[in-house]
Design a protein around this motif. Structure first.
Motif, mmCIF file in Angstrom:
data_model
loop_
_atom_site.group_PDB
_atom_site.id
_atom_site.type_symbol
_atom_site.label_atom_id
_atom_site.label_comp_id
_atom_site.label_asym_id
_atom_site.label_seq_id
_atom_site.Cartn_x
_atom_site.Cartn_y
_atom_site.Cartn_z
ATOM 1 N N UNK A 419 24.838 -3.163 8.974
ATOM 2 C CA UNK A 419 25.060 -2.833 7.717
ATOM 3 C C UNK A 419 26.270 -1.356 7.770
ATOM 4 N N UNK A 420 26.966 -1.673 8.798
ATOM 5 C CA UNK A 420 27.985 -0.504 9.146
ATOM 6 C C UNK A 420 29.180 -0.382 8.144
ATOM 7 N N UNK A 421 29.504 -1.859 8.059
ATOM 8 C CA UNK A 421 30.862 -2.218 7.441
ATOM 9 C C UNK A 421 30.634 -3.271 6.104
ATOM 10 N N UNK A 422 30.850 -3.152 4.973
ATOM 11 C CA UNK A 422 30.875 -3.773 3.922
ATOM 12 C C UNK A 422 31.980 -4.569 3.461
ATOM 13 N N UNK A 423 31.776 -5.590 2.866
ATOM 14 C CA UNK A 423 32.896 -6.530 2.598
ATOM 15 C C UNK A 423 34.121 -5.766 1.759
ATOM 16 N N UNK A 424 34.122 -4.783 0.849
ATOM 17 C CA UNK A 424 35.296 -3.987 0.373
ATOM 18 C C UNK A 424 35.950 -3.350 1.265
ATOM 19 N N UNK A 425 35.483 -3.105 2.413
ATOM 20 C CA UNK A 425 35.715 -2.249 3.700
ATOM 21 C C UNK A 425 36.818 -3.008 4.390
ATOM 22 N N UNK A 426 36.787 -4.383 4.434
ATOM 23 C CA UNK A 426 37.887 -4.992 5.248
ATOM 24 C C UNK A 426 38.411 -6.076 4.169
ATOM 25 N N UNK A 427 39.259 -5.878 3.396
ATOM 26 C CA UNK A 427 40.142 -6.826 2.703
ATOM 27 C C UNK A 427 40.858 -7.378 3.502
ATOM 28 N N UNK A 428 41.204 -8.575 3.243
ATOM 29 C CA UNK A 428 42.296 -9.595 3.874
ATOM 30 C C UNK A 428 43.304 -9.180 3.655
#
Length: 451
Positions: A419-428
């Motif tokens: 759970x270190x990285x959420x989806x909103x933190x890695x936008x395409x």
């Protein structure tokens, strides 16, 4: 009368990918203190991108594919920050550090090695629902996401939801996409085998799509055939001549008219040069900065570019440019260092000349497809050659990487979500795939300058 000590010239390298890292390392060896070498990069590590699919599949721990910049570039000053505006006339580069504080650095010689980001296509919904694969945060997120989807699929009461969650679609059957699909299928199969509540009859499904007529379209046909055979034998649904027409929260619509229900769209279509290059107002070739065979920017003395950011003439194929590969970027970094040093009176300049020595594609387990020096290999031999190549090419962490490979062969992988990285933190749609997007309300400090 007293005389002021003579200021050493400053060489500023922007970007610490394959090209930037090699430039910094070679310059520190060549100049031996005759110039100040400054490396501007958003992170304090060099990322060995070819092993990133193994991070997303739980084979390697994340730090194994990173090499410390301060620890391996002892005579190079690291400045943490993301380059913004480049003032070529004033010879200054403005940047923002990880805490949002702006700064600027003066230079006498500039090497642009900013690399590349994910290539975007005007397909509805892709930017909102797809996950890229260019940086460590994206690999960490994908490993958690895959694990989470398998766990949610196991507890789903609706068989349709279970099937949707354990369906993974990879778009782009190039080097990265092929490895992601190959390792991903092995990873999900391993998770399912040891899951105590896995529904009987349900199977993880992986689709690999590409508009080309074969996987690895840019490589030797024999490599393509080997990779295709391995993928299909594992159960990967390889679909060539196929693309995505639209992406939604529920799944993806293919250009064949088929709708595939999935929660996982992994975008490996390719890369484009960092947008910073096109903002310089200089001639570009498909987004890459036009340079001479000596990697110097025409009309801008003291400014060099290499790697994915540069359109380097291919002297072995007149009229063409070298492809955007790690192999070329590493060797261009060494030539850039030589020519920068020559511009400071150390050594003589040279043009960039290099023909491909072959490629190696790790397909997981003991299998790979490789053609070192043009000799086609497959199976266990190719696997050994591929891993040997990676160990030789990595500038650090070789023992740790080899140890992880041995442990993966002997022990089951840990199926946990960190759970270190959420989806909103890695936008395409991002110009900085190497840094996870910060949350709202981030404080910024006062500006500062570096003289």
């Amino acid at each position: 009368m007293t005389t002021q000590p003579r200021r050493r010239p400053r060489v500023l390298i922007v970007g610490a990918g394959f090209a930037g890292y090699q430039t910094a390392r070679e310059l520190s060896r060549t100049l031996r203190g005759r110039a100040e070498i400054v490396l501007l990069n958003p992170t304090d590590y060099f990322l060995y991108l070819p092993l990133l699919p193994q991070v997303s599949a739980g084979v390697l721990e994340p730090r194994r594919v990173t090499v410390s910049l301060p620890g391996t570039l002892r005579h190079v000053r690291l400045v943490l920050g993301e380059a913004g505006h480049i003032d070529l006339d004033g010879r200054r580069v403005q940047y923002t550090d990880p805490e949002g504080t702006p700064g600027d650095i003066r230079y006498d010689r500039l090497v642009l090695a900013v690399g590349s980001v994910s290539k975007l296509l005007p397909i509805p919904g892709v930017a909102e629902h797809a996950t890229g694969f260019r940086g460590l945060p994206e690999a960490l997120y994908l490993r958690d996401h895959i694990t989470r989807q398998i766990e949610l699929a196991a507890s789903a009461a609706d068989p349709a939801e279970c099937a949707s969650r354990c369906t993974f679609v990879v778009v782009g059957a190039g080097y990265t996409g092929t490895e992601v699909a190959a390792h991903g299928k092995m990873f999900t199969d391993a998770l399912v085998r040891k899951h105590p509540a896995w529904p009987e009859g349900a199977r993880p499904r992986w689709l690999l799509l590409d508009v080309a007529d074969r996987v690895l379209p840019g490589l030797d046909r024999r490599l393509s055939d080997t990779a295709d055979q391995v993928l299909r034998s594992r159960g990967v649904d390889v679909r060539t001549g196929t693309s995505v027409k639209e992406s939604t929260r529920e799944g993806v619509l293919l250009d064949t008219g088929e709708f595939v229900e999935t929660r996982s769209l992994i975008w490996c279509v390719g890369v484009r040069p960092d947008p910073l290059v096109s903002e310089l107002g200089l001639p570009v070739e498909r987004g890459r900065l036009v340079v001479t065979p000596q990697l110097e920017v025409p009309g801008r003395p003291g400014v060099f570019a290499c790697g994915d950011a540069a359109a380097v003439p291919d002297l072995h194929r007149p009229g063409e440019y070298t492809p955007m590969t790690a192999q070329h970027a590493s060797r261009q970094g060494k030539v850039a260092a030589r020519n920068v040093a020559a511009s400071l009176g150390v050594g003589t300049p040279a043009p960039y000349r290099h023909s491909d020595l072959g490629f190696a594609v790790d397909l997981g387990g003991v299998k790979a497809a490789a053609n070192p020096l043009g000799v086609p290999l497959s199976g266990v031999v190719a696997g050994a050659v591929t891993r040997g190549y990676h160990l030789a090419a990595m500038p650090g962490n070789r023992v740790r990487v080899a140890a992880d490979w041995l442990l993966d062969a002997a022990l089951p992988r840990q199926a946990v979500q960190l759970g270190l990285v959420r989806s909103w933190q890695v936008p395409l749609d991002t110009a900085s795939p190497e840094v996870a997007k910060a949350g709202p309300g981030r404080q910024t400090g006062a500006g500062r300058g570096e003289e």
